[in-house]
Motif scaffolding. Structure first.
Motif, PDB file in Angstrom:
ATOM      1  N   GLY A  22      39.746  31.467  78.346  1.00 50.20           N
ATOM      2  CA  GLY A  22      39.798  32.858  78.705  1.00 50.20           C
ATOM      3  C   GLY A  22      40.621  33.132  79.465  1.00 50.20           C
ATOM      4  N   GLY A  23      40.787  34.596  79.302  1.00 54.42           N
ATOM      5  CA  GLY A  23      41.915  35.155  80.323  1.00 54.42           C
ATOM      6  C   GLY A  23      43.357  35.529  79.706  1.00 54.42           C
ATOM      7  N   LYS A  24      44.163  36.209  80.521  1.00 52.61           N
ATOM      8  CA  LYS A  24      45.421  36.476  79.925  1.00 52.61           C
ATOM      9  C   LYS A  24      46.442  35.323  79.797  1.00 52.61           C
ATOM     10  CE  LYS A  24      49.288  39.830  80.734  1.00 52.61           C
ATOM     11  NZ  LYS A  24      49.722  41.049  81.315  1.00 52.61           N
ATOM     12  N   TRP A  25      46.523  34.421  80.895  1.00 54.14           N
ATOM     13  CA  TRP A  25      47.560  33.450  81.078  1.00 54.14           C
ATOM     14  C   TRP A  25      47.403  32.083  80.471  1.00 54.14           C
ATOM     15  CZ3 TRP A  25      51.586  36.256  82.133  1.00 54.14           C
ATOM     16  CH2 TRP A  25      51.322  37.462  82.718  1.00 54.14           C
ATOM     17  N   LYS A  26      46.280  31.512  80.296  1.00 55.86           N
ATOM     18  CA  LYS A  26      45.884  30.267  79.839  1.00 55.86           C
ATOM     19  C   LYS A  26      46.419  29.914  78.431  1.00 55.86           C
ATOM     20  CE  LYS A  26      42.030  29.162  82.878  1.00 55.86           C
ATOM     21  NZ  LYS A  26      40.449  28.783  82.997  1.00 55.86           N
ATOM     22  N   VAL A  27      46.396  30.601  77.701  1.00 53.34           N
ATOM     23  CA  VAL A  27      47.023  30.198  76.200  1.00 53.34           C
ATOM     24  C   VAL A  27      48.505  30.374  76.342  1.00 53.34           C
ATOM     25  CG1 VAL A  27      44.889  31.011  74.837  1.00 53.34           C
ATOM     26  CG2 VAL A  27      46.610  32.603  75.397  1.00 53.34           C
ATOM     27  N   LEU A  28      49.145  31.202  77.115  1.00 52.53           N
ATOM     28  CA  LEU A  28      50.454  31.268  77.457  1.00 52.53           C
ATOM     29  C   LEU A  28      51.025  29.897  78.123  1.00 52.53           C
ATOM     30  CD1 LEU A  28      50.972  34.829  78.121  1.00 52.53           C
ATOM     31  CD2 LEU A  28      51.427  33.810  76.013  1.00 52.53           C
ATOM     32  N   ILE A  29      50.149  29.390  79.058  1.00 56.70           N
ATOM     33  CA  ILE A  29      50.526  28.071  79.731  1.00 56.70           C
ATOM     34  C   ILE A  29      50.455  27.017  78.770  1.00 56.70           C
ATOM     35  CG2 ILE A  29      49.759  26.647  81.463  1.00 56.70           C
ATOM     36  CD1 ILE A  29      48.796  28.968  83.069  1.00 56.70           C
ATOM     37  N   GLY A  49      55.723  37.116  84.293  1.00 60.88           N
ATOM     38  CA  GLY A  49      54.787  38.073  84.813  1.00 60.88           C
ATOM     39  C   GLY A  49      53.548  37.586  85.377  1.00 60.88           C
ATOM     40  N   VAL A  50      53.220  35.926  85.269  1.00 62.99           N
ATOM     41  CA  VAL A  50      52.204  35.396  86.108  1.00 62.99           C
ATOM     42  C   VAL A  50      52.577  35.233  87.287  1.00 62.99           C
ATOM     43  CG1 VAL A  50      52.796  33.176  85.533  1.00 62.99           C
ATOM     44  CG2 VAL A  50      50.354  33.662  85.919  1.00 62.99           C
ATOM     45  N   THR A  51      51.691  35.502  88.342  1.00 63.45           N
ATOM     46  CA  THR A  51      51.894  35.156  89.657  1.00 63.45           C
ATOM     47  C   THR A  51      51.634  34.026  90.087  1.00 63.45           C
ATOM     48  OG1 THR A  51      49.732  35.591  90.461  1.00 63.45           O
ATOM     49  CG2 THR A  51      50.985  37.521  90.294  1.00 63.45           C
ATOM     50  N   GLU A  52      52.515  33.415  91.359  1.00 62.27           N
ATOM     51  CA  GLU A  52      52.398  31.778  91.667  1.00 62.27           C
ATOM     52  C   GLU A  52      50.679  31.413  91.840  1.00 62.27           C
ATOM     53  OE1 GLU A  52      54.584  30.553  94.662  1.00 62.27           O
ATOM     54  OE2 GLU A  52      56.555  31.533  93.894  1.00 62.27           O
ATOM     55  N   LYS A  53      50.064  32.478  92.625  1.00 66.12           N
ATOM     56  CA  LYS A  53      48.522  32.169  92.740  1.00 66.12           C
ATOM     57  C   LYS A  53      47.943  32.121  91.572  1.00 66.12           C
ATOM     58  CE  LYS A  53      44.526  34.307  95.049  1.00 66.12           C
ATOM     59  NZ  LYS A  53      44.228  35.415  95.727  1.00 66.12           N
ATOM     60  N   VAL A  54      48.113  32.663  90.685  1.00 67.91           N
ATOM     61  CA  VAL A  54      47.254  32.767  89.222  1.00 67.91           C
ATOM     62  C   VAL A  54      47.589  31.700  88.405  1.00 67.91           C
ATOM     63  CG1 VAL A  54      46.966  33.778  86.927  1.00 67.91           C
ATOM     64  CG2 VAL A  54      46.763  35.171  89.248  1.00 67.91           C
ATOM     65  N   LEU A  55      49.076  31.234  88.394  1.00 66.50           N
ATOM     66  CA  LEU A  55      49.401  30.142  87.776  1.00 66.50           C
ATOM     67  C   LEU A  55      48.774  28.908  88.298  1.00 66.50           C
ATOM     68  CD1 LEU A  55      51.226  28.728  85.396  1.00 66.50           C
ATOM     69  CD2 LEU A  55      52.924  28.893  87.143  1.00 66.50           C
ATOM     70  N   ALA A  56      49.010  28.755  89.750  1.00 70.62           N
ATOM     71  CA  ALA A  56      48.237  27.542  90.268  1.00 70.62           C
ATOM     72  C   ALA A  56      46.736  27.411  90.091  1.00 70.62           C
ATOM     73  CB  ALA A  56      48.669  27.547  91.951  1.00 70.62           C
ATOM     74  N   SER A  57      46.192  28.565  90.135  1.00 71.52           N
ATOM     75  CA  SER A  57      44.580  28.495  89.641  1.00 71.52           C
ATOM     76  C   SER A  57      44.351  28.090  88.402  1.00 71.52           C
ATOM     77  CB  SER A  57      44.171  29.848  90.177  1.00 71.52           C
ATOM     78  OG  SER A  57      42.663  30.117  89.620  1.00 71.52           O
ATOM     79  N   HIS A  58      45.219  28.632  87.486  1.00 68.96           N
ATOM     80  CA  HIS A  58      44.806  28.456  86.014  1.00 68.96           C
ATOM     81  C   HIS A  58      45.201  26.901  85.778  1.00 68.96           C
ATOM     82  CE1 HIS A  58      43.490  32.177  85.047  1.00 68.96           C
ATOM     83  NE2 HIS A  58      44.448  32.746  84.542  1.00 68.96           N
TER      84      HIS A  58
END
Length: 124
Positions: A22-29, A49-58
């Motif tokens: 779920g969420g905007k970034w996980k499938v892109l990762i 477009g993903v921030t470092e904080k969000v990328l690290a969290s995901h």
């Protein structure tokens, strides 16, 4: 396999899968890691477009779910690479038809007509 992060029971398999991706970034990762292992900075560039904080969290959540593997190399400076686990590869394979559907819709092969869910014939 990792334990379930979020409490509560699932109503169906889609519910469980969406909990993981779920969420905007996980499938892109997952898409970015499909070809090869990547370092954090590479992933940040690939998933624009993903921030470092969000990328690290995901990445941490995907690792906890057994989808992503984090490899730390004993080097100076330290090097960390992220790759898909076998479960992550299976998840990407499961997402492939959804990606194909999205490409078809974006490419105009399929159109939703009105609100009834009818679709245009791609041959027209």
């Amino acid at each position: 396999m990792a334990t379930v992060r979020r409490p509560g029971s699932y109503h169906c398999g889609i519910d469980a899968a969406m909990d993981v991706i779920g969420g905007k970034w996980k499938v892109l990762i997952l898409w970015a890691l499909d070809e090869r292992a990547c370092r954090f900075g590479e992933l940040r560039r690939l998933v624009s477009g993903v921030t470092e904080k969000v990328l690290a969290s995901h990445l941490r959540e995907l690792e906890e779910d057994g989808i992503v593997h984090r490899e730390v190399y004993d080097e100076v400076p330290p090097r960390v690479e992220y790759s898909l686990t076998p479960l992550g590869v299976l998840l990407n394979e499961a997402l492939a038809p959804l990606g194909a559907w999205g490409r078809d819709v974006i490419g105009g092969v399929m159109e939703v007509v009105g609100g009834g869910g009818d679709r245009a014939d791609p041959e027209d």
